[in-house]
Design a protein around this motif. Structure first.
Motif, PDB file in Angstrom:
ATOM      1  N   GLY A  70       0.790  -1.229   0.000  1.00 40.51           N
ATOM      2  CA  GLY A  70       0.000   0.000   0.000  1.00 40.51           C
ATOM      3  C   GLY A  70       0.816   1.269   0.000  1.00 40.51           C
ATOM      4  O   GLY A  70       0.250   2.366   0.023  1.00 40.51           O
ATOM      5  N   SER A  71       2.130   1.156  -0.007  1.00 40.85           N
ATOM      6  CA  SER A  71       2.982   2.339  -0.040  1.00 40.85           C
ATOM      7  C   SER A  71       2.986   2.935  -1.448  1.00 40.85           C
ATOM      8  O   SER A  71       2.604   2.273  -2.417  1.00 40.85           O
ATOM      9  N   TYR A  83       9.918  -2.716   5.022  1.00 40.64           N
ATOM     10  CA  TYR A  83       8.638  -3.297   5.412  1.00 40.64           C
ATOM     11  C   TYR A  83       8.527  -3.246   6.933  1.00 40.64           C
ATOM     12  O   TYR A  83       9.340  -3.835   7.643  1.00 40.64           O
ATOM     13  N   LYS A  84       7.498  -2.569   7.437  1.00 40.33           N
ATOM     14  CA  LYS A  84       7.356  -2.380   8.884  1.00 40.33           C
ATOM     15  C   LYS A  84       6.516  -3.442   9.555  1.00 40.33           C
ATOM     16  O   LYS A  84       6.357  -3.429  10.780  1.00 40.33           O
ATOM     17  N   ALA A  85       5.942  -4.350   8.787  1.00 41.09           N
ATOM     18  CA  ALA A  85       5.124  -5.413   9.380  1.00 41.09           C
ATOM     19  C   ALA A  85       5.441  -6.730   8.696  1.00 41.09           C
ATOM     20  O   ALA A  85       5.749  -6.773   7.490  1.00 41.09           O
ATOM     21  N   ALA A  86       5.387  -7.811   9.476  1.00 42.42           N
ATOM     22  CA  ALA A  86       5.623  -9.138   8.917  1.00 42.42           C
ATOM     23  C   ALA A  86       4.461  -9.522   8.006  1.00 42.42           C
ATOM     24  O   ALA A  86       3.335  -9.029   8.146  1.00 42.42           O
ATOM     25  N   VAL A  91       4.806  -8.398  -4.933  1.00 48.57           N
ATOM     26  CA  VAL A  91       5.539  -7.289  -5.550  1.00 48.57           C
ATOM     27  C   VAL A  91       5.533  -7.463  -7.060  1.00 48.57           C
ATOM     28  O   VAL A  91       5.686  -8.581  -7.565  1.00 48.57           O
ATOM     29  N   LYS A  92       5.362  -6.367  -7.775  1.00 54.81           N
ATOM     30  CA  LYS A  92       5.436  -6.436  -9.233  1.00 54.81           C
ATOM     31  C   LYS A  92       6.203  -5.244  -9.772  1.00 54.81           C
ATOM     32  O   LYS A  92       6.268  -4.175  -9.147  1.00 54.81           O
TER      33      LYS A  92
END
Length: 416
Positions: A70-71, A83-86, A91-92
């Protein structure tokens, strides 16, 4: 599908703009269509995890990355992303070249969790709410200064209220906040509040790990210039956190924290010292005992000037434990109501107390279980209810009697 078309359209728009800028050199888009591809490498030596994406695409000169979390979309041939969460992220890569635009298949990137690390789990309540607030311990030795060799140079006794109201909060999303309350203790006095926020990096380092603050001038505990904003975790559990930082002069500061408690739990923490604490009447203040009604607590009698409490009453000790045990040590004699003289001591270490919210004025109340047990005066109300009006690490204002008792006694006590 629509997001893919949108990504492609954005890249193609970039291609068109580039061609327009180079119209003297290129008059048409000709060549193979790019086949986007990439590899990814994760740095799990610290958290949050940083992923490095290496482009393997040929025949392209514009790139757009969707990291799946969502970034915002990113551009560049080779990129990194935090990445701040597991979790597993799809990814594309969209790439554009002279032959057109290509979109890579979605590639899963698996980010491991650090919640399995016991120290990080305790620091952030990772398995629960994902956020924990800590305060400096109110016990002696909450702040210790060590030499470079580990010798104790300084150990705190009682911290100031300005320090004890500070809150230091950590989240499992690697954010940190400091709430200074009324102010920040600096250079031996309560000064301007230096509240602030910062991201942090957690480095497991094979042991309990390290916390590295990312914002300049941010700090944990004391506003010292800890080298590199790095704090070693010395101890971490659900009930205690100890951090050590190295100062520019080579000395080290070890600070001890306890979880931020509710007002009721914090009152019990002060009352019992976390395990056991002894209190006496504070004969150094005026009116250590006053007698009256709930509406007018000093209506009937006040004890007078400092030092006016009889010696055999002033030396009595009242001990409260976190398990609910209560002990009274008369030190040989008890000042007894009715005759109002020192009589044989009524020492009793065999009763208990219950603790909970106050009914009426007060922040908490305790009720002694045993008939005849008392605090302060032997003719306290038979309800054996004592309401804590105020308390800190050294002083307590205690009222004997419920809000409906016709007579109440209000005491000033001090911790032994």
């Amino acid at each position: 599908m629509f997001s893919h078309l949108r990504s492609a359209a954005l890249v193609l728009a970039g291609v068109a703009a580039l061609v327009a800028c180079r119209k003297d050199e290129v008059t048409s888009l000709e060549g193979p269509v790019p086949t986007p591809g990439f590899t990814v490498q994760l740095n799990t030596s610290q958290y949050p995890v940083v992923a490095t994406f290496t482009n393997t695409t040929t025949d392209a000169f514009l790139y757009q990355w969707d990291f799946g979390d969502g970034s915002p979309l990113a551009s560049g041939q080779n990129v990194t992303h935090t990445y701040k969460a597991a979790g597993t992220y799809q990814v594309k890569l969209t790439a554009a070249g002279r032959g057109g635009t290509g979109i890579s298949p979605q590639q899963p990137v698996v980010i491991p969790s650090t919640c399995g690390n016991a120290a990080f789990g305790a620091l952030t309540a990772c398995a629960g709410t994902g956020a924990t607030s800590w305060t400096l311990s109110d016990q002696p030795g909450a702040v210790v200064r060590l030499s470079a060799s580990g010798a104790v140079l300084l150990s705190s006794t009682t911290l100031s209220a300005c320090q004890l109201d500070d809150q230091f909060s950590f989240t499992s999303a690697f954010t940190y906040s400091y709430d200074a309350g009324a102010g920040t203790y600096t250079n031996g006095a309560c000064g301007k509040a230096l509240s602030g926020n910062s991201d942090f990096i957690y480095k497991p380092n094979g042991n309990l790990g390290q916390i590295v603050l990312q914002r300049p001038k941010s700090f944990i505990g004391l506003p010292d210039s800890v080298a590199n904003k790095t704090y070693d975790i010395v101890e971490a559990s659900s009930t205690k956190l100890r951090l050590q930082g190295t100062n520019p002069d080579g000395t080290k500061t070890v600070t001890t924290y306890i979880p931020q408690l509710s007002a009721l739990d914090r009152t019990k923490q002060f009352l019992t010292g976390g395990s056991s604490r002894t209190w006496t009447l504070d004969n150094t203040v005026a009116n250590a005992i006053i007698v009256g009604t709930e509406a007018n607590p000093g209506a009937y009698n006040v004890s007078g000037s400092a030092g006016s409490v009889p010696a055999c009453q002033a030396d009595d000790e009242y001990t409260f434990s976190s398990t609910g045990a209560f002990g009274y040590d008369a030190k040989g004699e008890t000042f007894t109501a009715g005759v109002y003289t020192c009589q044989p001591g009524r020492t009793d270490n065999s009763t208990t107390f219950t603790f909970g919210p106050a009914t009426g004025a007060g922040i908490a109340q305790l009720t002694l279980a045993k008939t005849g047990s008392f605090i302060g005066v032997t003719d306290a109300p038979t309800s054996r209810v004592y309401r804590i009006l105020s308390i800190d690490n050294q002083h307590m204002t205690l009222r004997a009697g419920s809000s409906t008792d016709p007579t109440v006694f209000t005491f000033q006590l001090k911790a032994k």
